[in-house]
Design an enzyme around this catalytic site. Structure first.
Site, mmCIF file in Angstrom:
data_model
loop_
_atom_site.group_PDB
_atom_site.id
_atom_site.type_symbol
_atom_site.label_atom_id
_atom_site.label_comp_id
_atom_site.label_asym_id
_atom_site.label_seq_id
_atom_site.Cartn_x
_atom_site.Cartn_y
_atom_site.Cartn_z
ATOM 1 C CG MET A 109 -1.950 -1.085 1.248
ATOM 2 S SD MET A 109 -2.990 -1.027 2.755
ATOM 3 C CE MET A 109 -1.845 -1.762 3.947
ATOM 4 C CB CYS A 126 -2.435 0.828 -8.072
ATOM 5 S SG CYS A 126 -2.664 2.478 -7.356
#
Length: 330
Positions: free
Chosen positions: A17, A100
């Site tokens: 992340m 993403c």
């Protein structure tokens, strides 16, 4: 679960992340039970490799366990070069980001935007796999939008290219993080390929992890946003999967120790100016998950000193522990 020559300690993986899974957080999650941690994504553009942000992300000397590094981009040659560069810097696994959903990533035709172009996906996968001798893994979403869920097609291309593990987030790019993750596509992917498949999306408890693994047949689960403020989730899930029993939640003393040590690591890793600012969001997540304290959060984000952050956290948790003790004896 194995990825190439690497045997994972357990099937519970920390998701990469951006802005979250830096070295201090990866170290913490590994200590608290993650079977594998994956770095923040690194751009394949060599022009940004010398920036302070990239340099912080590329250092793996103190990496806990297996060193897995995620790269992002859309040009096969640059992706191959980025893989080689990171292997030279210590990466033992290269993970390719095709999941993403962020606009700033997708507008460069990277991340989940690539799912619209299977031929380009194929070129990138073959280029990266051919460029390095370490295992290459892939992270995707179920498709670009609900009308174009091509996760199974991408999974087959990945297997043919030599990808050694595939993580799938149970949403399309168009879904972003809205609604609930769906696991039917992950289940179909697992049935379509023989490489390990990792299920990702909305896995926030040991029971949900067990449910998702049973339904999809996946080999592991990947934990992302649910770990923010709750890194103990890894050991809780790993214990439940291994024994079927619930592990006790951390007490206030442990929460205090972990939060303060994490903040101290952030200060050490980034320096005072950046470390103080990055610590604010992590402390906000911790307090939201463990000790709801809106007023303290508002005060904490105004602090500019590393020493003061540590001092006020110690004071706050001491008061929490005192209140808990008083309730126990009432």
């Amino acid at each position: 679960m194995r990825i190439g020559p690497y045997q994972l300690d357990n099937p519970v993986i920390l998701a990469p992340m951006a802005g979250v899974t830096d070295l201090p957080f990866r170290q913490l999650c590994k200590e608290l039970g993650a079977g594998l941690t994956v770095s923040e994504m690194l751009s394949s553009n060599p022009r940004v490799w010398q920036t302070t942000k990239s340099q912080k992300r590329m250092g793996h000397a103190d990496e806990p366990g297996i060193k897995a590094v995620q790269i992002a981009g859309c040009e096969p040659e640059l992706m191959a070069a980025a893989a080689q560069h990171n292997v030279a810097n210590g990466a033992q696994i290269i993970d390719i980001n095709m999941g993403c959903p962020a606009k700033k990533v997708n507008k460069k035709m990277a991340g989940s935007a690539l799912l619209q172009y299977p031929e380009l996906v194929q070129e990138i996968l073959h280029a990266v796999v051919a460029a390095v001798t370490v295992p290459v893994t892939l992270k995707i979403r179920t498709g670009w939008d609900v009308g174009h869920r091509n996760g199974v097609e991408i999974a087959k291309l990945a297997e043919q290219a030599g990808i050694q593990s595939l993580a799938v987030h149970g949403r399309t790019r168009a879904c972003m993080y809205k609604g609930e993750a769906e696991y039917d596509t992950i289940r179909a992917i697992k049935r379509a390929v023989s490489i390990p498949v990792v299920a990702n999306g909305d896995i926030s408890s040991p029971e949900k992890a067990r449910e998702v693994l049973d339904y999809t047949g996946a080999d592991a689960v990947m934990i992302g946003r649910s770990a923010q403020g709750n890194p103990w989730l890894f050991r809780e899930i790993a214990h439940f999967l291994a024994t079927g029993e619930q592990l006790a939640k951390p007490d206030n003393t442990e929460v205090s120790k972990v939060v303060i040590n994490h903040v101290r690591r952030l200060h050490d890793h980034y320096g005072e100016f950046s470390g103080v600012r990055i610590a604010r969001k992590h402390v906000g997540w911790y307090l939201q998950q463990q000790q709801p304290a809106a007023e303290f959060r508002r005060q904490f984000v105004a602090i500019e000193s590393a020493t003061e952050q540590l001092d006020v956290l110690a004071t706050f948790f001491n008061s929490v522990n005192l209140e808990e003790t008083e309730r126990t004896y009432v």
